[in-house]
Design an enzyme around this catalytic site. Structure first.
Site, PDB file in Angstrom:
ATOM      1  N   GLY B  29     -23.167  -3.621   9.316  1.00 48.56           N
ATOM      2  CA  GLY B  29     -23.575  -2.708   8.255  1.00 48.56           C
ATOM      3  C   GLY B  29     -24.841  -1.934   8.543  1.00 48.56           C
ATOM      4  N   CYS B 238       5.030   6.139  -7.059  1.00 50.65           N
ATOM      5  CA  CYS B 238       5.234   7.221  -6.090  1.00 50.65           C
ATOM      6  C   CYS B 238       6.620   7.838  -6.331  1.00 50.65           C
ATOM      7  CB  CYS B 238       5.147   6.689  -4.665  1.00 50.65           C
ATOM      8  SG  CYS B 238       5.640   7.905  -3.425  1.00 50.65           S
ATOM      9  N   CYS B 241       8.834   7.117  -2.868  1.00 52.14           N
ATOM     10  CA  CYS B 241       9.233   5.776  -2.413  1.00 52.14           C
ATOM     11  C   CYS B 241       9.194   4.744  -3.529  1.00 52.14           C
ATOM     12  CB  CYS B 241       8.345   5.317  -1.253  1.00 52.14           C
ATOM     13  SG  CYS B 241       6.705   4.748  -1.758  1.00 52.14           S
ATOM     14  N   CYS B 263       2.500   8.864  -2.529  1.00 55.97           N
ATOM     15  CA  CYS B 263       1.576   8.084  -1.705  1.00 55.97           C
ATOM     16  C   CYS B 263       0.702   9.035  -0.885  1.00 55.97           C
ATOM     17  CB  CYS B 263       2.337   7.213  -0.700  1.00 55.97           C
ATOM     18  SG  CYS B 263       3.284   5.870  -1.412  1.00 55.97           S
ATOM     19  N   CYS B 269       4.563   5.668   3.114  1.00 52.45           N
ATOM     20  CA  CYS B 269       5.597   6.172   2.211  1.00 52.45           C
ATOM     21  C   CYS B 269       6.934   6.332   2.969  1.00 52.45           C
ATOM     22  CB  CYS B 269       5.154   7.506   1.621  1.00 52.45           C
ATOM     23  SG  CYS B 269       6.104   8.036   0.195  1.00 52.45           S
TER      24      CYS B 269
HETATM   25 ZN   LIG Z   1       5.389   6.626  -1.510  1.00 51.34          ZN
END
Ligand SMILES: [Zn+2]
Lengths: 203, 277
Positions: B29, B238, B241, B263, B269
């Site tokens: 970090g 979505c 999908c 998506c 997707c």
């Molecule tokens: Zn999707």
């Protein structure tokens, strides 16, 4: 006799770097880099030589512990990496040493709170290195815990274990034994567990 | 290779970046300054990410490049073509087939695997920059772990909006120490940073900073007991999908303003549609 370097410097050093990166990202995992073999009488093995070839150049002052130092090593480093060799351990970016060297209280840079990255990376030659044993590692890069046996090296592990107290300042270590290497960055918690016989967890 | 070095950068530059990467991984970090080189693309096109990719990439690696989750935007296509040309590497759009994934603004939905490396393009690496413009001051704040101002900023959000308004580049704390900018990913992706199986590297080209989150590392999104961190959620699925768990983009589908949610991760997707079909 001149020490051998990579056959294909660009791709061989890239491959070895990825193994160093993997070792640093997953402390305690053994990597077996493909690296040129130094001459038989050399004080360091191929894993350590490969790491030097991969990381060192004109910009990286290197400090060498007396027990590993030799004219042949210096000549090989000068020819293949060009890295300046310094007597001033505190100014070194890399240090080449054994597990005993640290017992002599050498002064290495551990960086500052504002720039903890300006710190030493230890490149250590060991007689023994196994991915099981009394030293327990945990922290970033380690899902649960990992174990190491590095032989008689309590002083080294105590020094690396002290990293947590100075964090984010600290020293990072690449431990090697012949053709194997493992990394212990400063983020790793190091404990001695003294578990000679590990209980079998599965029935 | 057309007069270029392998992967464009010269070996000395790669070594310098590689050494900086090892320090970055050792101090999770923390932003390591590096002597960045000019890349043949303007800042804002991911030159920081490209320098890291160029320094780690090998001839046998398979590379994926995404921009906002998609493999086919101009930015992603240009970077992919660049590395095909200067490194001769194989490329892919499939997350699972990639060794190295360079990304802008998303983490793939498909869980990353051990050994994979995700390289983030970072515009502003310093999470405290919008509070404190001075680099010297922010460095001191990190050194002293003075992160109260960050909580104050988030709490002001709560006072004003009733919730934390930050939805992108939502600050995280890495291994309980450094407050870090996860790059402008949606906060939806923040939980994927925590205990990931993959190594994550971050490169900022303009500011010449790089940092890392190793695998299996604790990454917490900053929050408050009475206002715990929450990710975005959608009522919709979505439209392509049917996924009810991906990050969704709202897209306009015709010139009369019809909309649908899909998506943002196009590979994910497509994969789901293939499986459903
Ligand atoms: Zn999707």
């Amino acid at each position: 006799m001149l020490w051998p370097a990579f056959n294909d410097p660009v791709h061989d050093s890239q491959r070895l770097f990825r193994q160093l990166l993997q070792a640093m990202a997953e402390p305690g995992t053994l990597e077996m880099p493909r690296a040129p073999e130094p001459p038989r009488e050399a004080s360091i093995g191929p894993a350590l030589w490969g790491a030097l070839l991969t990381l060192c150049d004109l910009d990286t002052p290197l400090w060498i512990a007396s027990e590993l130092d030799s004219p042949a090593l210096r000549e090989a480093l000068r020819f293949h990496t060009g890295c300046p060799i310094t007597e001033d351990s505190a100014a070194a970016e890399f240090a080449l040493l054994t597990s005993n060297s640290l017992a002599q209280g050498i002064d290495f840079s551990i960086g500052s709170d504002a720039y903890p990255n300006r710190s030493i990376t230890l490149l250590i030659a060991l007689e023994h290195l196994e991915a099981s044993g009394p030293w327990q590692l945990s922290g970033p890069g380690i899902a649960d815990r990992r174990h190491l046996d590095i032989g008689e090296a309590d002083g080294l592990m105590a020094r690396l274990g002290a990293n947590r107290a100075s964090f984010p300042r600290g020293m990072d270590a690449i431990l090697t034994c012949n053709d194997r290497l493992v990394a212990i960055p400063r983020s790793t918690r190091v404990e001695r567990t003294d578990q000679e016989v590990r209980p079998c967890m599965s029935p | 290779m057309n007069g270029y070095n392998f992967a464009y950068l010269d070996e000395q530059t790669k070594r310098m970046i590689r050494r900086a990467l090892l320090k970055a991984v050792a101090i999770p970090g923390y932003q390591v300054p590096f002597g960045g080189r000019e890349m043949p693309m303007p800042y804002g096109w991911g030159t920081g990410g490209m320098q890291l990719t160029a320094s780690i990439l090998g001839a046998d690696d398979v590379l994926k490049v995404i921009d906002q989750g998609a493999d086919d935007t101009t930015n992603a296509v240009s970077i992919r073509a660049f590395f095909e040309r200067v490194a001769g590497v194989e490329t892919t759009t499939a997350t699972a087939a990639a060794d190295v994934i360079q990304t802008r603004h998303r983490i793939p939905e498909t869980p990353l695997e051990p050994g994979q490396i995700l390289v983030f393009q970072v515009p502003i690496p310093e999470p405290l920059r919008f509070i404190e413009p001075s680099e010297q001051e922010t460095r001191l704040m990190h050194a002293l772990e003075e992160y109260g101002v960050m909580h104050v900023k988030l709490y002001e959000d709560i006072a004003r909006y009733g919730h934390i308004a930050t939805t992108y580049a939502y600050p995280v704390k890495v291994d309980g120490r450094y407050v870090t900018d996860p790059s402008p990913i949606p906060k939806f992706d923040n939980p994927k940073l925590h205990m990931s199986d993959a190594l994550m590297l971050f490169g900022a080209g303009r500011e010449k900073r790089l940092y890392a989150i190793p695998p299996h590392t604790r990454v917490e999104s900053l929050d408050f007991e009475d206002h715990p961190f929450e990710i975005q959620a959608w009522d919709e699925h979505c439209a392509l999908c049917g996924s009810d768990h991906s990050f969704l983009d709202e897209v306009i589908t015709d010139d009369v303003g019809s909309r649908m949610f899909v998506c943002s991760d196009t590979d994910y997707c497509l994969l789901r549609r293939g499986e459903v079909a």
